[in-house]
Design a protein around this motif. Structure first.
Motif, PDB file in Angstrom:
ATOM      1  N   SER A 268       0.841  -1.181   0.000  1.00 50.74           N
ATOM      2  CA  SER A 268       0.000   0.000   0.000  1.00 50.74           C
ATOM      3  C   SER A 268       0.886   1.244   0.000  1.00 50.74           C
ATOM      4  O   SER A 268       1.925   1.276   0.652  1.00 50.74           O
ATOM      5  N   TYR A 269       0.490   2.231  -0.779  1.00 47.21           N
ATOM      6  CA  TYR A 269       1.192   3.505  -0.767  1.00 47.21           C
ATOM      7  C   TYR A 269       0.288   4.541  -1.400  1.00 47.21           C
ATOM      8  O   TYR A 269      -0.732   4.197  -2.012  1.00 47.21           O
ATOM      9  N   GLY A 270       0.638   5.763  -1.272  1.00 43.89           N
ATOM     10  CA  GLY A 270      -0.176   6.784  -1.902  1.00 43.89           C
ATOM     11  C   GLY A 270       0.126   8.151  -1.350  1.00 43.89           C
ATOM     12  O   GLY A 270       0.791   8.302  -0.325  1.00 43.89           O
ATOM     13  N   CYS A 271      -0.334   9.165  -2.072  1.00 42.06           N
ATOM     14  CA  CYS A 271      -0.217  10.536  -1.614  1.00 42.06           C
ATOM     15  C   CYS A 271      -1.128  11.396  -2.469  1.00 42.06           C
ATOM     16  O   CYS A 271      -1.566  10.970  -3.539  1.00 42.06           O
ATOM     17  N   ASP A 272      -1.410  12.565  -2.007  1.00 40.42           N
ATOM     18  CA  ASP A 272      -2.202  13.547  -2.758  1.00 40.42           C
ATOM     19  C   ASP A 272      -3.490  12.970  -3.353  1.00 40.42           C
ATOM     20  O   ASP A 272      -3.799  13.161  -4.528  1.00 40.42           O
ATOM     21  N   GLY A 273      -4.221  12.240  -2.555  1.00 39.18           N
ATOM     22  CA  GLY A 273      -5.517  11.752  -3.016  1.00 39.18           C
ATOM     23  C   GLY A 273      -5.452  10.497  -3.866  1.00 39.18           C
ATOM     24  O   GLY A 273      -6.460  10.038  -4.389  1.00 39.18           O
ATOM     25  N   LEU A 274      -4.260   9.939  -4.029  1.00 42.92           N
ATOM     26  CA  LEU A 274      -4.128   8.684  -4.774  1.00 42.92           C
ATOM     27  C   LEU A 274      -3.729   7.599  -3.787  1.00 42.92           C
ATOM     28  O   LEU A 274      -2.735   7.735  -3.077  1.00 42.92           O
ATOM     29  N   LEU A 275      -4.530   6.551  -3.714  1.00 45.52           N
ATOM     30  CA  LEU A 275      -4.215   5.454  -2.801  1.00 45.52           C
ATOM     31  C   LEU A 275      -4.082   4.170  -3.627  1.00 45.52           C
ATOM     32  O   LEU A 275      -4.991   3.798  -4.352  1.00 45.52           O
ATOM     33  N   CYS A 276      -2.925   3.527  -3.508  1.00 44.51           N
ATOM     34  CA  CYS A 276      -2.673   2.336  -4.303  1.00 44.51           C
ATOM     35  C   CYS A 276      -2.571   1.137  -3.380  1.00 44.51           C
ATOM     36  O   CYS A 276      -1.820   1.163  -2.409  1.00 44.51           O
ATOM     37  N   GLU A 277      -3.337   0.117  -3.706  1.00 40.09           N
ATOM     38  CA  GLU A 277      -3.277  -1.108  -2.915  1.00 40.09           C
ATOM     39  C   GLU A 277      -3.150  -2.296  -3.857  1.00 40.09           C
ATOM     40  O   GLU A 277      -3.947  -2.453  -4.777  1.00 40.09           O
ATOM     41  N   PHE A 278      -2.138  -3.096  -3.621  1.00 44.84           N
ATOM     42  CA  PHE A 278      -1.909  -4.291  -4.425  1.00 44.84           C
ATOM     43  C   PHE A 278      -2.001  -5.485  -3.510  1.00 44.84           C
ATOM     44  O   PHE A 278      -1.277  -5.556  -2.516  1.00 44.84           O
ATOM     45  N   THR A 279      -2.874  -6.399  -3.832  1.00 48.90           N
ATOM     46  CA  THR A 279      -3.015  -7.600  -3.021  1.00 48.90           C
ATOM     47  C   THR A 279      -2.463  -8.758  -3.831  1.00 48.90           C
ATOM     48  O   THR A 279      -2.914  -9.007  -4.948  1.00 48.90           O
ATOM     49  N   LEU A 280      -1.465  -9.419  -3.283  1.00 45.08           N
ATOM     50  CA  LEU A 280      -0.753 -10.449  -4.033  1.00 45.08           C
ATOM     51  C   LEU A 280      -0.840 -11.783  -3.323  1.00 45.08           C
ATOM     52  O   LEU A 280      -0.820 -11.848  -2.096  1.00 45.08           O
ATOM     53  N   MET A 281      -0.918 -12.817  -4.120  1.00 51.32           N
ATOM     54  CA  MET A 281      -0.852 -14.155  -3.575  1.00 51.32           C
ATOM     55  C   MET A 281       0.596 -14.426  -3.189  1.00 51.32           C
ATOM     56  O   MET A 281       1.513 -13.987  -3.858  1.00 51.32           O
ATOM     57  N   THR A 282       0.776 -15.163  -2.128  1.00 55.37           N
ATOM     58  CA  THR A 282       2.134 -15.498  -1.721  1.00 55.37           C
ATOM     59  C   THR A 282       2.294 -17.011  -1.710  1.00 55.37           C
ATOM     60  O   THR A 282       1.321 -17.750  -1.671  1.00 55.37           O
ATOM     61  N   SER A 283       3.524 -17.441  -1.733  1.00 57.03           N
ATOM     62  CA  SER A 283       3.777 -18.863  -1.552  1.00 57.03           C
ATOM     63  C   SER A 283       4.924 -18.995  -0.572  1.00 57.03           C
ATOM     64  O   SER A 283       5.422 -18.006  -0.034  1.00 57.03           O
ATOM     65  N   GLY A 284       5.338 -20.209  -0.371  1.00 57.70           N
ATOM     66  CA  GLY A 284       6.354 -20.436   0.640  1.00 57.70           C
ATOM     67  C   GLY A 284       5.853 -21.511   1.565  1.00 57.70           C
ATOM     68  O   GLY A 284       4.719 -21.982   1.452  1.00 57.70           O
TER      69      GLY A 284
END
Lengths: 429, 341
Positions: A268-284
C-alpha cells in the motif's frame, strides 16, 4: 443514465499515465469504478494471483469531480472496463512536462456518454493543450462488474515500510529474467530480498540459469519494521518491480502487510488523493514459521469473494475476507516453492530507461563499444522504392527482383530492371 | 578446491567481461597462482586468449586445488557482467567459488552504502555500528547511511584438466606487418559505417549479406593502415598514415638478430611507401565486418593495440591493458582469421 464528469490538472493526468503503465504490467484490461466520492482503477491478472486497486479521491485528486450513478443512491456506482493500451494512448507520457515544447497539456476533461437516447456509449477524454488545441478522444468501453479483493489488515501481523526510492534501488540489483522474490526476515538484524528462478536444469543448461540475487537490508534502514523473525514469504518479482517502480514515481513510502506464506500480502502507498493497494498471492512454506495467526482457518471461498458494494474498507471488517486463493492446493503440496500464480511470460517487456537507474550512465557511456546490430538499424541510406505514393511515379529501379516485379505490376510507369546489378559479370569495377 | 578474492578493480573487470561477452556467451576461466586467463572460443568468429596478472583485477587472492592449484571454470559472461555491474558503486566486493545444492557457483558479495538522506522519517545511525542498543538518533541526526549487502550467485561449471587439455592457443606464422592501431573508437566508428553502407538495401538474414560485409584490412611497414569495403555498387576505403610500426625485440624473436634479419616484416620494409599510395608492401586480410565490430568492443578497456598482419591468412591483435607498475603486463590476444578472396 449516468453522469460522470471530471477534470484533471496536467500533474494529475501524468499520474494517471504512470498508474496505467503500472496496471498494464498486470493486465490488458483495466476496470473503472466511479462513485460519488472516489474514482478507482482496478486490475486483476490472468492467473488471479495479483489484484491492484488504485483509487483517486474525488476532492483531492481532481480539479472538479461529479458522479451521479444511475442507481443505487449514495452507494451507487458506475463501472466499466477498457483496454489499458487504449487508455495509455490517450494518457500519454509527458502530459506534464514544463520543459517540453510538445505534448504537455493545460488540463484534461473526462466525461462519460452513457445515455439511453444516444446510440453511442463513449468514454470521452478532452486534452486541452496550449494555443487552444483541444484533442478529443472517444473510447469504447465494456460494461463489467468490478470485483474487489478484500484484505484484512488485522490479520496481517507482519508489516514493514520503506521509502520506495530506496526499494527501487534494491530491485535494480535483481538479475533479469528471475521469477520469484523471497522476502526473509533474518534474525541477524537484516532482511533479505532474494530474487531467483525455480528451475532445475543440468549439464550446460546450468549456465543459462539466471542470476540469484540476494539484497540484505538492515532492519534499521526500514522506516518501520515489525516482522516475525525467520519468516519467508515468496511473491512474483515482476509484480514487485512493477509496484516499486510505480511507488517510486510518487516518491512515497511503500508499506507491506502480510500474515504468513500462502495467505495474501498487501502493498500500500499513496499521496495527494491517490491510494494504491496491491493484493498479491504469496507462496512459501507456511509451516516453517508457525505463528499464532496460523491457527486461523481460511474462510470458505464463497465468503472470500465479496462484491465491493458490500464493503471496501477491509480493515474495518471483523470477518476475515481474503483474496480469492488462486490456482489452488496443488501448489501447497508441491515441495518446491513455485509461486502458483506466477504468470506465464507472454511478452518480455523491455526495461524502461529510467533516469534514476543505477546503471544507465555507465551503459550510455559504454554503448558505443557494443557491436552494432545491423538488423535493426534505422539509419540507412536509401530511397523508398514502394509504389504506393500518391505523388506522381517516377521511373525507378531497385536491386531487388521481387520488389520491382510487384512494383511494375501496380504502376505501368515504373520500369523493371531486366537484370540484377549483382548479375552483371565482372561488376562495375 | 578453493577460490576467493577481493576485487580491487571492479570497473576494469566489468569492462573486460562486457568486451568478451560480445564475442561469445561462455568463457573458459583458468585461475592459477600467478595469473587469471579468460578464453573465448566461439563456434565461428574470433577467438580471444586473455592473460591477466592477478592484480589487474584482484587483490588478496587465494586459489587452491588438487591439480597444481589450478581451477578451470566455464563461466556465463552475461551473468558475470550483470553481477559485476551491481558492484560499480560498491565499497567492497568479494568473489568466491562455492556450492549450493551441489551446483558450483561464483558468489559475488558486494557491500554498498548509500545515503538515506531525506527519505526516512527517523534518521538511521552510522554504518559500522552493529550494536542495536547503541542507536542514538539524536546524535547522528542527518547523517544516516544505508548499508546494503548484495550477493549475486553466478552459475558455473567446473572443467576437469582433461577437458581443457585439448584447448590450445592458435599457432600462426611470423607476421608480415605489425603496426600500432589508431584509437579504436575512431577505427570502430569508421568500420561500422562501412559495414552499414555495404548492407544498405539488403534484407537482413539473406545469404548474400555475409559476403557483402567483408572488410578488407591492410597495413604496411611504413605506418599505413587501410580499411575498405567493396560491393557491386561501391568501393570505399580509408587510409591512416604516420602510425607506428614497433621494432621487434631480438630477445623475443627466434634466432635473435639473425631471426630479425630474416623476419618477413624486414622484407616488407623494403616495399611500399609512407604515404600509403603505393600498391606494394601491403599485408592484406579480409574479415567479417560484424565480427570486427565485436572485436572492437575491447576498446572500452583503453589498452594499446598492436595488430599483426599475416598476409591473406590472419590478423592477430595484442591488446595491452594499461597498468601502473609496468610489469606483469596483462594482454588480450585476438585471433581473427582471414577469408580467402
Amino acid at each position: 443514465m449516468v453522469v460522470l464528469n471530471f477534470t484533471l490538472t496536467p500533474e494529475a493526468a501524468a499520474k494517471v499515465h504512470d498508474l496505467l503503465v503500472c496496471l498494464g504490467k498486470f493486465s490488458d484490461t483495466v476496470a473503472i469504478e466511479a462513485r460519488r466520492d472516489k474514482f478507482s482503477f482496478t486490475a486483476l491478472n490472468s492467473s488471479k494471483s495479483a489484484y491492484a486497486a488504485l483509487s483517486l479521491d474525488s476532492k483531492q485528486f481532481f480539479t472538479s469531480y461529479e458522479c451521479i450513478p444511475s442507481q443505487g443512491g449514495s452507494d451507487g456506482r458506475f463501472t466499466c472496463s477498457m483496454y489499458t493500451k487504449a487508455l495509455l494512448s490517450v494518457f500519454k507520457g509527458r502530459l506534464y512536462d514544463p520543459s517540453a515544447r510538445f505534448g504537455s497539456i493545460d488540463s484534461c476533461e473526462v466525461s462519460v456518454q452513457d445515455r439511453a437516447d444516444q446510440t453511442e456509449c463513449r468514454f470521452i477524454v478532452k486534452m486541452i493543450c496550449n494555443q487552444g488545441i483541444i484533442k478529443t478522444y472517444k473510447l469504447t468501453y465494456e460494461a463489467t462488474d468490478v470485483m474487489h479483493a478484500l484484505f484484512d489488515r488485522n490479520v496481517a501481523k507482519n508489516k514493514w515500510s520503506m521509502h520506495a526510492s530506496a526499494m527501487k534501488e534494491y530491485t535494480e540489483y535483481f538479475g533479469a529474467k528471475t521469477e520469484m522474490l523471497d522476502i526473509f526476515a533474518g534474525e541477524d538484524g537484516r532482511t533479505v530480498f532474494k530474487s531467483y528462478t525455480e528451475k532445475i536444469s543440468s549439464g550446460k543448461e546450468v549456465l543459462k540459469h539466471p542470476l540469484v540475487t540476494a539484497v540484505a537490508v538492515r532492519v534499521a534502514d526500514f522506516e518501520d519494521f515489525n516482522v516475525q523473525p525467520g519468516l519467508h514469504i515468496v511473491i512474483s518479482v515482476k509484480d514487485f518491480k512493477a509496484i516499486v517502480s510505480h511507488a517510486d514515481t510518487l516518491k512515497t513510502s511503500l508499506k507491506a502487510y502480510y500474515s504468513q506464506p500462502t495467505r495474501p500480502l498487501q502493498f500500500s502507498y499513496g499521496c495527494d488523493g491517490l491510494l494504491c493497494e496491491f493484493t498479491l498471492m504469496t507462496s512459501g512454506d507456511s509451516n516453517a514459521a508457525a505463528t499464532p495467526a496460523a491457527a486461523i482457518q481460511s474462510p470458505s471461498r464463497g465468503n472470500s469473494r465479496a462484491r465491493s458494494s458490500t464493503s471496501d474498507r477491509p480493515s474495518n471488517t471483523t470477518s476475515r475476507p481474503e483474496m480469492p486463493p488462486p490456482v489452488e492446493p496443488a501448489s501447497r503440496r508441491a515441495p518446491k516453492r513455485r509461486l502458483p500464480g506466477s504468470r506465464p511470460v507472454t511478452e518480455p517487456r523491455r526495461p524502461e530507461p529510467d533516469a534514476d537507474s543505477l546503471f544507465v550512465q555507465q551503459e550510455e557511456d559504454d554503448a558505443r563499444w557494443e557491436p552494432v546490430d545491423y538488423n535493426k538499424e534505422e539509419e540507412t541510406l536509401g530511397w523508398d522504392a514502394s509504389a504506393d505514393h500518391a505523388a506522381p511515379v517516377y521511373p525507378t529501379f531497385t536491386d531487388s527482383a521481387s520488389l520491382s516485379r510487384t512494383e511494375s505490376a501496380e504502376s505501368s510507369e515504373a520500369i523493371a530492371p531486366t537484370q540484377r546489378v549483382s548479375q552483371v559479370s565482372g561488376g562495375l569495377w | 578446491m578453493r577460490f576467493k578474492a577481493s576485487i580491487q578493480n571492479i570497473s576494469t573487470f566489468t569492462k573486460l567481461t562486457a568486451s568478451l561477452n560480445s564475442l561469445g556467451p561462455l568463457a573458459w576461466l583458468k585461475l592459477s597462482d600467478d595469473q587469471v586467463c579468460f578464453t573465448i572460443i566461439p563456434e565461428q568468429g574470433t577467438q580471444v586468449w586473455a592473460v591477466l596478472s592477478i592484480d589487474t583485477i584482484f587483490e588478496t587472492y587465494t586459489v587452491q586445488s588438487a591439480a597444481n592449484n589450478v581451477i578451470n571454470l566455464e563461466v556465463p559472461l552475461a551473468s558475470l557482467n550483470r553481477a559485476l555491474k551491481s558492484a560499480l558503486n560498491a565499497t567492497s566486493a568479494h568473489i568466491r567459488l562455492t556450492k549450493k545444492d551441489n551446483m558450483p557457483l561464483l558468489a559475488l558479495t558486494i557491500v554498498t552504502t548509500s545515503s538515506s538522506n531525506t527519505y526516512s522519517a527517523f534518521p538511521t545511525t552510522g554504518t559500522n555500528n552493529e550494536d542495536p542498543f547503541d542507536q542514538s538518533p539524536l546524535e547522528d541526526f542527518g547523517v544516516g547511511v544505508r548499508e546494503t549487502i548484495i550477493t549475486q550467485e553466478i552459475p558455473v561449471r567446473v572443467l576437469g584438466p582433461d577437458t581443457v587439455a585439448g584447448l590450445h592457443e592458435p599457432q600462426c606464422r611470423e607476421p608480415d606487418v605489425h603496426i600500432i592501431l589508431p584509437p579504436l573508437l575512431q577505427l570502430k566508428s569508421i568500420s561500422d559505417r562501412f559495414t552499414k553502407q555495404a548492407l544498405a538495401g539488403t534484407k537482413a538474414g539473406t545469404a548474400s549479406t555475409a559476403s557483402r560485409t567483408r572488410l578488407e584490412l591492410a597495413a604496411n611497414m611504413h605506418g599505413c593502415l587501410r580499411i575498405g569495403v567493396k560491393t557491386d555498387a561501391m568501393s570505399i576505403s580509408s587510409v591512416w598514415t604516420d602510425l607506428s610500426n614497433p621494432d621487434l625485440d631480438p630477445s623475443q624473436v627466434h634466432n635473435g638478430e639473425i631471426g630479425i634479419a630474416e623476419h618477413p616484416s624486414t622484407r616488407m620494409k623494403q616495399l611500399g611507401t609512407a604515404d600509403g599510395r603505393s600498391e606494394e608492401g601491403w599485408a592484406v586480410v579480409r574479415i567479417d565486418g560484424r565480427d570486427w565490430g565485436k572485436v572492437m568492443s575491447v576498446g572500452r578497456l583503453g589498452g594499446r593495440v598492436i595488430a599483426c598482419f599475416c598476409h591473406e591468412h590472419a590478423l592477430i591483435l595484442y591488446v595491452y591493458l594499461p597498468n601502473e607498475t609496468g610489469e606483469d603486463e596483462s594482454v588480450l590476444t585476438y585471433y581473427v582469421s582471414s577469408y580467402s578472396a
